[in-house]
Design a protein around this motif. Sequence first.
Motif, PDB file in Angstrom:
ATOM      1  N   PRO A 134     -22.530 -51.101  -2.220  1.00 50.34           N
ATOM      2  CA  PRO A 134     -21.387 -50.191  -2.330  1.00 50.34           C
ATOM      3  C   PRO A 134     -21.705 -48.788  -1.854  1.00 50.34           C
ATOM      4  O   PRO A 134     -22.847 -48.338  -1.879  1.00 50.34           O
ATOM      5  N   ILE A 135     -20.659 -48.116  -1.405  1.00 52.03           N
ATOM      6  CA  ILE A 135     -20.735 -46.696  -1.077  1.00 52.03           C
ATOM      7  C   ILE A 135     -20.184 -45.935  -2.276  1.00 52.03           C
ATOM      8  O   ILE A 135     -19.038 -46.146  -2.681  1.00 52.03           O
ATOM      9  N   GLN A 136     -20.996 -45.065  -2.853  1.00 52.21           N
ATOM     10  CA  GLN A 136     -20.586 -44.361  -4.063  1.00 52.21           C
ATOM     11  C   GLN A 136     -20.778 -42.862  -3.895  1.00 52.21           C
ATOM     12  O   GLN A 136     -21.784 -42.408  -3.358  1.00 52.21           O
ATOM     13  N   PHE A 137     -19.781 -42.135  -4.362  1.00 51.83           N
ATOM     14  CA  PHE A 137     -19.876 -40.691  -4.493  1.00 51.83           C
ATOM     15  C   PHE A 137     -18.993 -40.307  -5.667  1.00 51.83           C
ATOM     16  O   PHE A 137     -18.238 -41.148  -6.160  1.00 51.83           O
ATOM     17  N   PRO A 138     -19.101 -39.092  -6.193  1.00 52.59           N
ATOM     18  CA  PRO A 138     -18.456 -38.757  -7.460  1.00 52.59           C
ATOM     19  C   PRO A 138     -17.001 -39.213  -7.547  1.00 52.59           C
ATOM     20  O   PRO A 138     -16.148 -38.808  -6.764  1.00 52.59           O
ATOM     21  N   GLY A 139     -16.751 -40.087  -8.509  1.00 54.50           N
ATOM     22  CA  GLY A 139     -15.402 -40.573  -8.766  1.00 54.50           C
ATOM     23  C   GLY A 139     -14.959 -41.727  -7.900  1.00 54.50           C
ATOM     24  O   GLY A 139     -13.875 -42.278  -8.126  1.00 54.50           O
ATOM     25  N   HIS A 140     -15.770 -42.145  -6.933  1.00 53.53           N
ATOM     26  CA  HIS A 140     -15.343 -43.178  -5.996  1.00 53.53           C
ATOM     27  C   HIS A 140     -16.398 -44.263  -5.831  1.00 53.53           C
ATOM     28  O   HIS A 140     -17.609 -43.987  -5.838  1.00 53.53           O
ATOM     29  N   ARG A 141     -15.910 -45.487  -5.642  1.00 53.42           N
ATOM     30  CA  ARG A 141     -16.789 -46.616  -5.326  1.00 53.42           C
ATOM     31  C   ARG A 141     -16.072 -47.497  -4.303  1.00 53.42           C
ATOM     32  O   ARG A 141     -14.984 -48.007  -4.568  1.00 53.42           O
ATOM     33  N   ILE A 142     -16.685 -47.653  -3.135  1.00 54.10           N
ATOM     34  CA  ILE A 142     -16.087 -48.417  -2.043  1.00 54.10           C
ATOM     35  C   ILE A 142     -17.037 -49.562  -1.682  1.00 54.10           C
ATOM     36  O   ILE A 142     -18.254 -49.359  -1.580  1.00 54.10           O
ATOM     37  N   GLN A 143     -16.471 -50.744  -1.497  1.00 53.82           N
ATOM     38  CA  GLN A 143     -17.329 -51.897  -1.203  1.00 53.82           C
ATOM     39  C   GLN A 143     -16.635 -52.879  -0.270  1.00 53.82           C
ATOM     40  O   GLN A 143     -15.464 -53.232  -0.464  1.00 53.82           O
ATOM     41  N   LEU A 144     -17.373 -53.318   0.748  1.00 55.13           N
ATOM     42  CA  LEU A 144     -16.930 -54.379   1.639  1.00 55.13           C
ATOM     43  C   LEU A 144     -17.481 -55.702   1.125  1.00 55.13           C
ATOM     44  O   LEU A 144     -18.590 -55.753   0.564  1.00 55.13           O
ATOM     45  N   TYR A 145     -16.742 -56.789   1.322  1.00 54.62           N
ATOM     46  CA  TYR A 145     -17.210 -58.086   0.837  1.00 54.62           C
ATOM     47  C   TYR A 145     -16.590 -59.201   1.675  1.00 54.62           C
ATOM     48  O   TYR A 145     -15.588 -59.021   2.385  1.00 54.62           O
ATOM     49  N   SER A 161      -6.959 -81.057   0.887  1.00 50.55           N
ATOM     50  CA  SER A 161      -8.164 -80.245   0.771  1.00 50.55           C
ATOM     51  C   SER A 161      -8.260 -79.277   1.943  1.00 50.55           C
ATOM     52  O   SER A 161      -7.637 -79.464   2.984  1.00 50.55           O
ATOM     53  N   GLY A 162      -9.086 -78.254   1.776  1.00 48.95           N
ATOM     54  CA  GLY A 162      -9.283 -77.277   2.841  1.00 48.95           C
ATOM     55  C   GLY A 162      -9.928 -76.019   2.295  1.00 48.95           C
ATOM     56  O   GLY A 162     -10.169 -75.904   1.094  1.00 48.95           O
ATOM     57  N   GLY A 163     -10.216 -75.079   3.192  1.00 47.08           N
ATOM     58  CA  GLY A 163     -10.876 -73.853   2.759  1.00 47.08           C
ATOM     59  C   GLY A 163     -10.255 -72.630   3.373  1.00 47.08           C
ATOM     60  O   GLY A 163      -9.419 -72.712   4.279  1.00 47.08           O
ATOM     61  N   TRP A 164     -10.662 -71.470   2.839  1.00 47.12           N
ATOM     62  CA  TRP A 164     -10.280 -70.214   3.474  1.00 47.12           C
ATOM     63  C   TRP A 164     -11.393 -69.188   3.327  1.00 47.12           C
ATOM     64  O   TRP A 164     -12.254 -69.281   2.461  1.00 47.12           O
ATOM     65  N   VAL A 165     -11.358 -68.205   4.220  1.00 45.69           N
ATOM     66  CA  VAL A 165     -12.342 -67.127   4.245  1.00 45.69           C
ATOM     67  C   VAL A 165     -11.616 -65.804   4.082  1.00 45.69           C
ATOM     68  O   VAL A 165     -10.556 -65.584   4.684  1.00 45.69           O
ATOM     69  N   GLN A 166     -12.169 -64.934   3.238  1.00 43.53           N
ATOM     70  CA  GLN A 166     -11.587 -63.622   3.017  1.00 43.53           C
ATOM     71  C   GLN A 166     -12.590 -62.544   3.433  1.00 43.53           C
ATOM     72  O   GLN A 166     -13.781 -62.636   3.108  1.00 43.53           O
ATOM     73  N   LEU A 167     -12.114 -61.515   4.120  1.00 48.65           N
ATOM     74  CA  LEU A 167     -12.884 -60.311   4.411  1.00 48.65           C
ATOM     75  C   LEU A 167     -12.115 -59.148   3.799  1.00 48.65           C
ATOM     76  O   LEU A 167     -10.929 -58.960   4.102  1.00 48.65           O
ATOM     77  N   GLY A 168     -12.769 -58.393   2.916  1.00 44.83           N
ATOM     78  CA  GLY A 168     -12.020 -57.371   2.201  1.00 44.83           C
ATOM     79  C   GLY A 168     -12.790 -56.095   1.954  1.00 44.83           C
ATOM     80  O   GLY A 168     -14.005 -56.008   2.169  1.00 44.83           O
ATOM     81  N   ILE A 169     -12.056 -55.093   1.503  1.00 44.14           N
ATOM     82  CA  ILE A 169     -12.625 -53.814   1.109  1.00 44.14           C
ATOM     83  C   ILE A 169     -11.959 -53.383  -0.191  1.00 44.14           C
ATOM     84  O   ILE A 169     -10.741 -53.466  -0.344  1.00 44.14           O
ATOM     85  N   ARG A 170     -12.785 -52.963  -1.156  1.00 45.05           N
ATOM     86  CA  ARG A 170     -12.305 -52.494  -2.462  1.00 45.05           C
ATOM     87  C   ARG A 170     -12.625 -51.011  -2.624  1.00 45.05           C
ATOM     88  O   ARG A 170     -13.682 -50.542  -2.191  1.00 45.05           O
ATOM     89  N   HIS A 171     -11.727 -50.308  -3.302  1.00 45.80           N
ATOM     90  CA  HIS A 171     -11.947 -48.890  -3.584  1.00 45.80           C
ATOM     91  C   HIS A 171     -11.459 -48.605  -5.000  1.00 45.80           C
ATOM     92  O   HIS A 171     -10.321 -48.932  -5.346  1.00 45.80           O
ATOM     93  N   ARG A 172     -12.335 -48.030  -5.819  1.00 43.54           N
ATOM     94  CA  ARG A 172     -11.950 -47.595  -7.163  1.00 43.54           C
ATOM     95  C   ARG A 172     -12.137 -46.092  -7.254  1.00 43.54           C
ATOM     96  O   ARG A 172     -13.201 -45.555  -6.918  1.00 43.54           O
ATOM     97  N   LEU A 187      -8.206 -59.488   4.630  1.00 47.84           N
ATOM     98  CA  LEU A 187      -7.775 -60.323   5.734  1.00 47.84           C
ATOM     99  C   LEU A 187      -8.226 -61.736   5.411  1.00 47.84           C
ATOM    100  O   LEU A 187      -9.415 -61.963   5.141  1.00 47.84           O
ATOM    101  N   ILE A 188      -7.313 -62.674   5.415  1.00 44.33           N
ATOM    102  CA  ILE A 188      -7.596 -64.034   4.968  1.00 44.33           C
ATOM    103  C   ILE A 188      -7.312 -65.010   6.097  1.00 44.33           C
ATOM    104  O   ILE A 188      -6.246 -64.947   6.733  1.00 44.33           O
TER     105      ILE A 188
END
Length: 249
Positions: A134-145, A161-172, A187-188
């Motif tokens: 994660p990328i963190q700085f005061p008050g913020h946390r950003i993460q790609l996954y 049956s089947g599958g899926w792939v997710q690429l995402g970014i989270r920010h708190r 993005l799914i």
Amino acid sequence: MFQRLIALVATIAIIFSIGFTAPLLAQETPQRISILGTFGAYSKYVVANGAIWHGDPVAQGNVTVTFNRWGGYVNVWGSKDFDDIGNYGEEIDYTAGWTFRELNIGVSYLDYAKIFGTQEPDFFRPFAEIPLPPIQFPGHRIQLYSRFEYYAATRDFDLNSGGWVQLGIRHRWELSKHWAFRHQAKLIYDGGVFGSIPGFLGMYDAGVDYTFGSATWNILSVRQLMIPGSLIDREGITIVGTSVSASLH
């Protein structure tokens, strides 16, 4: 209706009861087990590939027991609709997983409509979620996954049956000691799970949290699905909800 509801409540109640004994265990072995319960209400039930499982309001809740010393956890998640027509608004999922440095892998058993019955197929769902540091700085946390899920039907049916792939970014964003704003974009790629047309879609989630003591009230959550025109079996849709989470020890 009442038998299914009783079964769901009993399952969650058993795990909640473990939570009330956790403080006694913690006196001898501090922080060995942590338990988190969540309950909420949502305007619709839509899964990550854009399939509308139930187009009317649902109540959903879950309990997670985490074994902190080795990173394992178990989770029971349930959904209940309000019209009792026996569709996919009713569901219980059982998950066992392991988290190590935020890497999250596990397997779920999804018990769909006609819970504990055999009229419909259920699914096994192995999954893996791999976050970047994660990328963190005061008050913020950003993460790609990235996240991969595969749904294996217990028997042949139109929900394949089947599958899926997710690429995402989270920010708190911690606005203050009690208030926080969190959101994520995904993005799914859906490989055709549940008989859907394969293709890409987008999803955006946002929510406002208020924390008090060991509980957090998600005052408002909003989820927006962004469906390209090529996925004609799905549609852009907005889901709103509210929930409360609390540590049970």
